[in-house]
Scaffold this active site. Structure first.
Site, PDB file in Angstrom:
ATOM      1  N   LYS A 211       0.832  -1.208   0.000  1.00 20.15           N
ATOM      2  CA  LYS A 211       0.000   0.000   0.000  1.00 20.15           C
ATOM      3  C   LYS A 211       0.867   1.259   0.000  1.00 20.15           C
ATOM      4  CE  LYS A 211      -3.727  -2.578   2.039  1.00 20.15           C
ATOM      5  NZ  LYS A 211      -4.148  -3.193   3.306  1.00 20.15           N
TER       6      LYS A 211
ATOM      7  N   GLN B  66      -4.065  -1.814   9.728  1.00 19.84           N
ATOM      8  CA  GLN B  66      -3.927  -3.113   9.049  1.00 19.84           C
ATOM      9  C   GLN B  66      -4.526  -4.229   9.918  1.00 19.84           C
ATOM     10  OE1 GLN B  66      -2.738  -3.678   5.861  1.00 19.84           O
ATOM     11  NE2 GLN B  66      -3.549  -5.727   6.221  1.00 19.84           N
TER      12      GLN B  66
ATOM     13  N   ASP C 159     -11.394   2.287   4.898  1.00 17.06           N
ATOM     14  CA  ASP C 159     -11.960   0.941   4.720  1.00 17.06           C
ATOM     15  C   ASP C 159     -13.477   0.989   4.567  1.00 17.06           C
ATOM     16  OD1 ASP C 159      -9.882  -0.944   4.637  1.00 17.06           O
ATOM     17  OD2 ASP C 159      -9.533  -0.736   6.785  1.00 17.06           O
TER      18      ASP C 159
END
Ligand SMILES: NC(=O)c1ccc[n+]([C@@H]2O[C@H](COP(=O)([O-])OP(=O)(O)OC[C@H]3O[C@@H](n4cnc5c(N)ncnc54)[C@H](OP(=O)(O)O)[C@@H]3O)[C@@H](O)[C@H]2O)c1
Length: 292
Positions: free
Chosen positions: A58, A102, A125
């Site tokens: 990422k 994460q 998210d």
């Protein structure tokens, strides 16, 4: 028919992700021209190799797109309060537009509680309760990445969804449940008749066998077999389990012999999920900068 017996058209996620990321890159250029560097912050707790690897992917993507990517690595022994403090600092930082914790985090920490500390507008998210509520009400906000990626994947490959029977196996909070809400919305790339099945529906194959679009979201390797698929149906493999680095998908490869179109075992839904993360981040940066 190929030598492997595959007949289904493949629906790769790579080209979908490329298109989304090209749009994100254009937005980054416009933001930078307006004096704003979009920033996606990442938080890693502990020393899990796979999680560290995902963060690196990422961050590399962030750098390629022109994002800043401040990173905090907390030890595995971190307390819930310490994790919350990091998130509160990012909440307060006007130069940070999106924050990603994460998953998974060490077992003594509560991911859902931490998520609730995060500013919903920085939740890239799209899983904060406020964002799930926005999704349910059709209000603007960051969309859960995997569901949004699946909708984009179907649209990109010209799979009609509106008016068709979609069956989702799994009602989990990250995939099945938000995907059901998304695909039932009144939009040209959604607007489907959505059914969700789970362990409470003992005879779930009765439903999956009638699906024009079947989406696996269970996280149970090989749970979808050819006999669960309507001949010619579109099959999307969202659910996966990892054993170490080995990826075990919900959809058995032999389903390609029955399906009309199917996501590949590797490079299907995954790349679209990452692309949607950056889309959420750039949209957050645009909104924070008053650009839309
Ligand atoms: N590809 C990606 O980028 C990506 C991103 C996010 C998530 N995922 C994957 O998506 C999957 C779902 O994630 P989640 O967090 O939403 O999952 P979750 O909370 O674990 O939910 C799994 C769902 O599957 C159902 N299920 C499990 N075993 C079943 C069985 N034998 N028969 C019928 N239904 C069964 C469960 O039913 P009950 O509700 O009745 O227990 C539950 O609704 C996971 O594999 C995850 O790794 C993939």
């Amino acid at each position: 028919m190929s030598s492997s017996g595959t007949t289904a058209r493949l629906l790769p996620g790579g080209p979908v992700a490329e298109r989304v990321l090209a749009e994100v890159a254009d937005d980054v250029v416009a933001l930078r021209a307006a004096g704003v560097t979009p920033a996606l912050a990442t938080v890693l707790v502990g020393d899990d190799d796979a999680s560290a690897g995902y963060i690196r992917i990422k961050q590399r993507q962030a750098a390629e797109l022109g994002f800043a990517s401040p990173h905090v690595h907390l030890p595995a022994s971190t307390s819930q309060a310490d994790l919350h403090r990091v998130l509160e600092d990012f909440n307060a930082d006007k130069d940070v537009h999106g924050v990603l914790v994460q998953y998974p985090i060490p077992g003594h920490l509560d991911y859902d509680r931490a998520l609730q500390v995060l500013d919903p507008d920085k939740d890239v998210d799209g899983l904060h309760p406020v964002n799930m509520g926005r999704l349910a009400l059709g209000l603007p906000g960051p969309l859960p990445c995997t569901p949004a990626g699946i909708e984009a994947l179907l649209a990109f490959h010209g799979v009609p969804v509106a008016g068709r029977e979609v069956v989702i196996l799994g009602r989990g909070a990250t995939l099945g449940r938000p995907l059901a809400m998304l695909l039932a919305q009144k939009r040209p790339t959604a607007n489907a008749a959505v059914t969700v099945v789970h362990t409470g529906v003992a005879d779930w194959p009765r439903y999956t066998r009638r699906a024009e679009i079947l989406i696996a979201a269970a996280g149970v390797p090989g749970i979808i077999q050819p006999e669960h698929v309507r001949p010619g149906a579109v099959v999307v493999g969202g659910g996966v389990r990892y054993e170490g680095r080995r990826l075990l998908p919900d959809v058995d490869e032999s389903c390609a012999e029955v399906a009309g179109a199917i996501t590949p075992r590797v490079g299907g839904v995954g790349p679209t999920t990452v692309a949607m993360l950056f889309r959420n981040a750039v949209v957050a940066a645009r909104r924070a900068a008053g650009l839309g």
